[in-house]
Motif scaffolding. Structure first.
Motif, PDB file in Angstrom:
ATOM      1  N   TYR A  62       1.579  44.010  19.912  1.00 15.55           N
ATOM      2  CA  TYR A  62       2.460  45.252  20.108  1.00 15.55           C
ATOM      3  C   TYR A  62       1.676  46.394  20.349  1.00 15.55           C
ATOM      4  N   ALA A  63       2.137  47.163  21.214  1.00 10.31           N
ATOM      5  CA  ALA A  63       1.530  48.633  21.350  1.00 10.31           C
ATOM      6  C   ALA A  63       2.276  49.736  20.592  1.00 10.31           C
ATOM      7  N   PHE A  64       1.495  50.661  19.736  1.00 13.70           N
ATOM      8  CA  PHE A  64       2.212  51.311  18.832  1.00 13.70           C
ATOM      9  C   PHE A  64       1.791  52.887  19.053  1.00 13.70           C
ATOM     10  N   TYR A  65       2.595  53.778  18.657  1.00 11.66           N
ATOM     11  CA  TYR A  65       2.356  55.069  18.550  1.00 11.66           C
ATOM     12  C   TYR A  65       2.874  56.146  17.254  1.00 11.66           C
ATOM     13  N   GLN A  81      -3.339  48.688  19.641  1.00 14.70           N
ATOM     14  CA  GLN A  81      -2.640  47.805  19.610  1.00 14.70           C
ATOM     15  C   GLN A  81      -2.673  46.902  18.460  1.00 14.70           C
ATOM     16  N   LEU A  82      -1.475  46.056  18.039  1.00 15.53           N
ATOM     17  CA  LEU A  82      -1.628  45.372  16.868  1.00 15.53           C
ATOM     18  C   LEU A  82      -1.099  43.940  17.243  1.00 15.53           C
ATOM     19  N   LEU A 186      11.309  43.242  19.247  1.00 10.32           N
ATOM     20  CA  LEU A 186      10.988  43.699  20.502  1.00 10.32           C
ATOM     21  C   LEU A 186      10.429  45.109  20.681  1.00 10.32           C
ATOM     22  N   GLU A 187      11.365  45.837  19.995  1.00  6.66           N
ATOM     23  CA  GLU A 187      11.229  47.172  20.029  1.00  6.66           C
ATOM     24  C   GLU A 187      11.788  48.033  18.960  1.00  6.66           C
ATOM     25  N   LEU A 204       6.732  45.483  22.055  1.00  6.98           N
ATOM     26  CA  LEU A 204       6.063  44.169  22.511  1.00  6.98           C
ATOM     27  C   LEU A 204       5.708  44.246  23.799  1.00  6.98           C
ATOM     28  N   VAL A 205       4.224  43.843  23.910  1.00  6.90           N
ATOM     29  CA  VAL A 205       3.582  44.125  25.298  1.00  6.90           C
ATOM     30  C   VAL A 205       3.059  42.397  25.721  1.00  6.90           C
ATOM     31  N   SER A 206       2.667  41.738  24.697  1.00  2.61           N
ATOM     32  CA  SER A 206       2.552  40.194  25.233  1.00  2.61           C
ATOM     33  C   SER A 206       2.707  39.203  24.167  1.00  2.61           C
ATOM     34  N   PHE A 207       2.740  38.176  24.303  1.00  2.00           N
ATOM     35  CA  PHE A 207       3.221  36.932  23.306  1.00  2.00           C
ATOM     36  C   PHE A 207       2.570  35.689  23.851  1.00  2.00           C
ATOM     37  N   GLN A 208       2.212  34.596  23.178  1.00  2.00           N
ATOM     38  CA  GLN A 208       1.959  33.386  23.577  1.00  2.00           C
ATOM     39  C   GLN A 208       2.103  32.407  22.545  1.00  2.00           C
TER      40      GLN A 208
END
Length: 401
Positions: A62-65, A81-82, A186-187, A204-208
């Motif tokens: 995740y990206a956070f601010y 980034q988390l 997701l957000e 959310l910016v990526s997952f695997q």
């Protein structure tokens, strides 16, 4: 009108910062989280995944601010980034790594976020809980696009800005599928306040999905997030003393917390019935929020000098600590003074194995009367008196024992 303009400026600033956060300063491609309400039949269903299906390498990013202003501790913001990743699987345990970085992948500068945490999650039965989302807001089925993927999702929202409350929304994939680690989050977006404002956004910016070909290497419990550990606080008054033990666990995506007073038979924490529970994603949001609620260490008002330093004794060990004195004038003859002790380095090796919630607060506190002349008179004190892991030796890395 001025109030509305200020709120709009804050929201706009937060959005700009998040865009910069997700797209700059890194060689790794970054996704984005956008939500579009379109016919649901246009989105393919996601395969069911749960903690019982965990694989080494399962990961969400995740990206956070986060931003706060108007506080006595000053204005502050935090971004990065988390990562939550499965690093080992030993049924019934799934071992997680929780890591926060700057957007360029370097360690985050805030001391709370500088090192990765270890979190053992037990496969089992989740505690009774309400569905993901904002309490009291009916979920709206939507299609969401995040991390390059279309999701069947549910959106909840609430606007309490007319009463200085938050304007917020949350979006969860339903079913969570490969996002089971955070219940499909997701957000999340929230902003609140007028004179004192606070807002956060996490997307959310990526997952695997892991390969499932390895059971992984059990990590050391040197820096636990919390679950799998216990700690004790000893409180003394003029009437006597008492010891409170806090046991921390985690099961099926929820963090558990339960306390006992003057009942510390052994070091096992086996009974989490009726324990407090919080979803993992909410605990992660709280972690990044703390980096603006406590922008400097030790906690102090903006511009205040560093407290005095000295040794703090914890059992047979000692470490350097800040001692923050808070006087409370009661009358012209005496002061009521509280002195709190904070580790100068929250990652001091002496604190190896201490859970996050005890590490990032005062380790001791003493309250006494201080006459204008003469010796001070003891009232009460509390001190960290012990900590450790309640997991069985067979469940731990051999390097941890």
């Amino acid at each position: 009108m001025q109030r509305q303009s200020f709120r709009q400026e804050f929201i706009a600033g937060a959005c700009v910062a998040l865009v910069l956060l997700m797209g700059c300063g890194t060689s790794k491609p970054r996704g984005s989280s956008t939500v579009t309400e379109v016919p649901l039949e246009n989105t393919a269903a996601v395969a069911h995944t749960s903690w019982q299906d965990a694989r080494v390498g399962d990961r969400v990013e995740y990206a956070f601010y986060v931003h706060a202003s108007g506080m006595s501790r000053g204005n502050s913001s935090s971004a990065g980034q988390l990562f939550v990743e499965v690093v080992a699987v030993r049924p019934p345990w799934v071992w997680l790594s929780i890591r926060v970085t700057r957007n360029d992948g370097q360690p985050h500068p805030h001391p709370f976020l500088r090192h990765a945490f270890v979190l053992p999650m037990r496969m089992g039965q989740a505690p009774a809980h309400r569905p993901p989302g904002i309490r009291g807001s009916p979920p709206i089925p939507i299609r969401a696009f995040a991390a390059g993927h279309h999701w069947l999702a549910q959106r909840t929202s609430r606007d309490e800005s007319s009463g200085d409350g938050p304007t917020q929304h949350r979006i969860y994939a339903e079913p969570p599928g490969p996002l089971y680690l955070t219940r499909g989050l997701l957000e999340v977006d929230s902003v609140s306040g007028f004179n004192v404002t606070f807002g956060h956004r996490l997307a959310l910016v990526s997952f695997q999905r892991g390969s499932g070909t390895s059971e992984g290497v059990l990590p050391r419990m040197d820096r636990p997030f919390g679950p799998g550990t216990w700690y004790e606080m000893k409180a003394r008054t003029r009437e006597g003393s008492r010891v409170t033990r806090i046991c921390l666990g985690a099961e099926q995506g929820y963090l558990l917390r339960k306390g006992w007073t003057d009942s510390t038979d052994g070091t096992r924490c086996e009974d989490f019935q009726d324990a407090e529970s919080v979803a993992l994603e909410d605990a992660l949001i709280q972690l990044v929020d703390e980096s603006v609620f406590v922008p400097t260490w030790p906690p102090r008002d903006y511009g205040a000098p560093l407290p005095r330093q000295g040794p703090l004794h914890l059992g047979q060990d000692s470490l350097r600590a800040y001692f923050d004195e808070t006087p409370d004038s009661m009358d012209h003859e005496s002061l009521k003074v509280t002195v709190q002790g904070f580790a100068t380095d929250v990652w001091n090796p002496v604190l190896r194995g201490l859970p996050r919630e005890a590490r990032f607060k005062e380790l001791s506190a003493e309250t006494f009367w201080q006459p204008r002349a003469g010796l001070h008179q003891f009232i009460e004190d509390t001190r960290l008196s012990g900590w450790g892991t309640w997991l069985e030796p067979s469940e731990l890395s051999s390097s941890t024992r």
